[in-house]
Design a protein around this motif. Structure first.
Motif, PDB file in Angstrom:
ATOM      1  N   ARG A 111      51.886  16.658  26.319  1.00 26.92           N
ATOM      2  CA  ARG A 111      50.486  16.535  26.677  1.00 26.92           C
ATOM      3  C   ARG A 111      50.296  17.049  28.099  1.00 26.92           C
ATOM      4  NH1 ARG A 111      52.686  11.480  27.425  1.00 26.92           N
ATOM      5  NH2 ARG A 111      52.091  10.342  29.309  1.00 26.92           N
ATOM      6  N   GLN A 112      49.164  17.626  28.335  1.00 26.70           N
ATOM      7  CA  GLN A 112      48.818  18.140  29.653  1.00 26.70           C
ATOM      8  C   GLN A 112      47.468  17.545  30.047  1.00 26.70           C
ATOM      9  OE1 GLN A 112      48.672  22.398  29.958  1.00 26.70           O
ATOM     10  NE2 GLN A 112      48.690  22.403  32.182  1.00 26.70           N
ATOM     11  N   VAL A 113      47.416  17.004  31.240  1.00 24.58           N
ATOM     12  CA  VAL A 113      46.222  16.294  31.690  1.00 24.58           C
ATOM     13  C   VAL A 113      45.751  16.893  33.013  1.00 24.58           C
ATOM     14  CG1 VAL A 113      45.207  14.050  32.202  1.00 24.58           C
ATOM     15  CG2 VAL A 113      47.123  14.198  30.599  1.00 24.58           C
ATOM     16  N   PHE A 114      44.434  17.138  33.104  1.00 27.67           N
ATOM     17  CA  PHE A 114      43.820  17.660  34.320  1.00 27.67           C
ATOM     18  C   PHE A 114      42.945  16.559  34.934  1.00 27.67           C
ATOM     19  CE2 PHE A 114      44.800  21.171  31.626  1.00 27.67           C
ATOM     20  CZ  PHE A 114      45.140  22.232  32.456  1.00 27.67           C
ATOM     21  N   TYR A 115      43.103  16.339  36.235  1.00 25.57           N
ATOM     22  CA  TYR A 115      42.335  15.331  36.959  1.00 25.57           C
ATOM     23  C   TYR A 115      41.469  16.012  38.012  1.00 25.57           C
ATOM     24  CZ  TYR A 115      45.891  12.205  34.981  1.00 25.57           C
ATOM     25  OH  TYR A 115      46.718  11.529  34.127  1.00 25.57           O
ATOM     26  N   ASP A 116      40.267  15.448  38.242  1.00 27.86           N
ATOM     27  CA  ASP A 116      39.390  16.024  39.257  1.00 27.86           C
ATOM     28  C   ASP A 116      39.721  15.467  40.637  1.00 27.86           C
ATOM     29  OD1 ASP A 116      38.346  13.484  39.311  1.00 27.86           O
ATOM     30  OD2 ASP A 116      36.484  13.984  38.290  1.00 27.86           O
ATOM     31  N   ALA A 117      38.895  15.790  41.637  1.00 28.09           N
ATOM     32  CA  ALA A 117      39.180  15.408  43.020  1.00 28.09           C
ATOM     33  C   ALA A 117      39.183  13.897  43.228  1.00 28.09           C
ATOM     34  CB  ALA A 117      38.158  16.057  43.957  1.00 28.09           C
ATOM     35  N   SER A 118      38.492  13.145  42.340  1.00 30.97           N
ATOM     36  CA  SER A 118      38.474  11.685  42.469  1.00 30.97           C
ATOM     37  C   SER A 118      39.609  11.018  41.706  1.00 30.97           C
ATOM     38  CB  SER A 118      37.130  11.143  41.964  1.00 30.97           C
ATOM     39  OG  SER A 118      36.976  11.387  40.573  1.00 30.97           O
ATOM     40  N   GLY A 119      40.439  11.816  41.031  1.00 31.01           N
ATOM     41  CA  GLY A 119      41.547  11.256  40.261  1.00 31.01           C
ATOM     42  C   GLY A 119      41.178  10.873  38.845  1.00 31.01           C
ATOM     43  N   THR A 120      39.970  11.262  38.377  1.00 27.38           N
ATOM     44  CA  THR A 120      39.521  10.936  37.025  1.00 27.38           C
ATOM     45  C   THR A 120      40.016  11.983  36.040  1.00 27.38           C
ATOM     46  OG1 THR A 120      37.515   9.900  37.912  1.00 27.38           O
ATOM     47  CG2 THR A 120      37.506  10.483  35.580  1.00 27.38           C
ATOM     48  N   GLU A 121      40.527  11.538  34.899  1.00 24.88           N
ATOM     49  CA  GLU A 121      40.994  12.465  33.868  1.00 24.88           C
ATOM     50  C   GLU A 121      39.797  13.201  33.279  1.00 24.88           C
ATOM     51  OE1 GLU A 121      42.869  12.209  29.383  1.00 24.88           O
ATOM     52  OE2 GLU A 121      43.586  10.780  30.897  1.00 24.88           O
ATOM     53  N   ARG A 122      39.875  14.537  33.242  1.00 25.60           N
ATOM     54  CA  ARG A 122      38.754  15.358  32.761  1.00 25.60           C
ATOM     55  C   ARG A 122      39.111  16.185  31.537  1.00 25.60           C
ATOM     56  NH1 ARG A 122      34.663  15.700  36.503  1.00 25.60           N
ATOM     57  NH2 ARG A 122      33.497  16.478  34.696  1.00 25.60           N
ATOM     58  N   VAL A 123      40.351  16.636  31.426  1.00 30.48           N
ATOM     59  CA  VAL A 123      40.767  17.480  30.300  1.00 30.48           C
ATOM     60  C   VAL A 123      42.128  16.999  29.812  1.00 30.48           C
ATOM     61  CG1 VAL A 123      41.281  19.813  29.498  1.00 30.48           C
ATOM     62  CG2 VAL A 123      39.525  19.462  31.249  1.00 30.48           C
ATOM     63  N   PHE A 124      42.245  16.889  28.485  1.00 24.96           N
ATOM     64  CA  PHE A 124      43.503  16.486  27.858  1.00 24.96           C
ATOM     65  C   PHE A 124      43.857  17.520  26.792  1.00 24.96           C
ATOM     66  CE2 PHE A 124      45.756  14.689  24.285  1.00 24.96           C
ATOM     67  CZ  PHE A 124      46.775  13.943  24.863  1.00 24.96           C
ATOM     68  N   VAL A 125      45.097  17.982  26.803  1.00 27.61           N
ATOM     69  CA  VAL A 125      45.603  18.912  25.791  1.00 27.61           C
ATOM     70  C   VAL A 125      46.947  18.381  25.323  1.00 27.61           C
ATOM     71  CG1 VAL A 125      46.273  21.279  25.276  1.00 27.61           C
ATOM     72  CG2 VAL A 125      44.443  20.846  26.927  1.00 27.61           C
ATOM     73  N   GLY A 126      47.136  18.286  23.997  1.00 26.52           N
ATOM     74  CA  GLY A 126      48.391  17.735  23.523  1.00 26.52           C
ATOM     75  C   GLY A 126      48.714  18.103  22.095  1.00 26.52           C
ATOM     76  N   ILE A 127      49.962  17.874  21.713  1.00 23.04           N
ATOM     77  CA  ILE A 127      50.467  18.075  20.352  1.00 23.04           C
ATOM     78  C   ILE A 127      51.203  16.805  19.945  1.00 23.04           C
ATOM     79  CG2 ILE A 127      52.033  19.402  18.886  1.00 23.04           C
ATOM     80  CD1 ILE A 127      51.541  21.802  20.636  1.00 23.04           C
ATOM     81  N   ASN A 128      50.868  16.263  18.749  1.00 19.90           N
ATOM     82  CA  ASN A 128      51.517  15.025  18.310  1.00 19.90           C
ATOM     83  C   ASN A 128      52.717  15.327  17.423  1.00 19.90           C
ATOM     84  OD1 ASN A 128      50.530  15.610  15.699  1.00 19.90           O
ATOM     85  ND2 ASN A 128      48.675  14.439  16.049  1.00 19.90           N
TER      86      ASN A 128
END
Length: 334
Positions: A111-128
């Motif tokens: 899984r790959q997770v992108f966080y914004d400047a406030s540390g909030t998760e904004r984008v999630f990409v993953g394979i189960n």
């Protein structure tokens, strides 16, 4: 004269300095203050020297620690180049909490997770572990607004989907694409009622559009194996008007009007042999009055006094030019 010279030479330096000072105009008090200032300055210099020595020792230790860290980094880097495998990687922005994190699991999923400047998760990409993939897009509050993905590698389960949600993560739009099914759902996120549903299946070649409110079907348009029909309902979801080719097996096209109980009270249609009919129904769903006409123009009307019993029968034959009237079983011909 010799004696005086000898006594002068045996004078201590302090006495000589005093004599010199007096000669130059300094008082004994000023001479003592100057000597004290020299003594304080020397102490301070000694302390500074000791502090500099301690600081140099600390700097040397920091340099040694940095050298160890550098060697460890170089060792890890060389190992990564030779065998580039790792469990997780995080790249963080120096001036904020923005970062990108990549995680690998033992089963090969990630899984790959992108966080914004406030540390909030904004984008999630993953394979189960079932072979499915997913992408989730979130707003600034961390709420999932768009979610899409596939649901595995099994032939009967393979497909894709898209979900668009409201700010409180309630489904608003749902799209599904599976092997034998394609569907679009429009949902009221406040009441969670499905207002619009569009469905198409490859098996049976069927599809329909359903429009509703508060969980009740108001309008329905469908197709089953090439036979279509249209239905309208009241505010309670009770069908009140139905027409189409898939409404009845007896006719390729039928129109029905129903009461508030969903009972057919009027029905009209065209049969396979070309005969058209118009029927009024009782609450018991039995015919009360019936009109028919064929392709030749022959006309017939029936009034029923009870189910299966004709009270009034009128036949008119255009091709024969004869009309037959039968009232309560009594034949009258002319």
């Amino acid at each position: 004269m010799v004696i005086m010279k000898s006594k002068f030479l045996h004078l201590t330096p302090m006495v000589l300095a005093g004599v010199f000072a007096l000669f130059c105009g300094y008082s004994l008090y000023e001479i003592q203050c100057k000597a004290l200032e020299v003594k304080i300055t020397a102490t301070e210099v000694k302390n500074i020297g000791e502090s500099v020595k301690i600081l140099n020792e600390k700097i040397s230790k920091i340099h040694a620690d940095l050298k160890i860290i550098q060697l460890d980094i170089e060792k890890r880097y060389d190992a990564m180049l030779k065998n580039p495998t790792f469990d997780s990687v995080t790249v963080k922005h120096a001036g904020s909490d923005a970062k990108i994190s990549l995680y690998f699991n033992e089963d090969g999923t990630f899984r790959q997770v992108f966080y914004d400047a406030s540390g909030t998760e904004r984008v999630f990409v993953g394979i189960n572990d079932q072979g499915g993939s997913a992408i989730r897009l979130k707003d600034k509050n961390g709420k999932t607004r768009i979610s899409m993905g596939t649901n595995g590698n099994a032939p009967n389960e393979s497909g894709a989907g898209l979900l668009v949600a409201s700010p409180n993560e309630k489904p608003a739009i749902v799209l599904k694409a599976q092997q034998n099914l394609h569907a679009i759902h429009l949902i009221n996120p406040t009441t969670n009622d499905e207002n619009v549903r569009i469905l198409s299946t490859s098996e049976g070649h069927s599809g329909f559009i359903n429009l509703g409110k508060n969980g009740k079907t108001l309008t329905f348009l469908g197709d089953i194996d090439g036979r279509s029909f249209y239905q309208m309902g009241d505010e309670y979801g009770v069908p009140r008007f139905v027409m189409g080719s898939a409404v009845s097996e007896l006719s390729p096209f039928v129109l029905k009007m129903l009461n508030e109980k969903g009972q057919v009270r009027l029905m009209s249609g065209i049969a396979d042999d070309g005969v058209s009919f118009f029927t009024f129904m009782k609450d018991s769903q039995k015919p009360a009055f019936n009109l028919t006409a064929n392709n030749k123009g022959d006309f017939a009307s029936y009034v029923y006094k009870s189910p299966g019993q004709v009270a009034w029968e009128t036949l008119s034959g255009v091709s024969t030019g004869k009309t037959l009237l039968d009232i309560f079983g009594v034949g009258n011909r002319r």
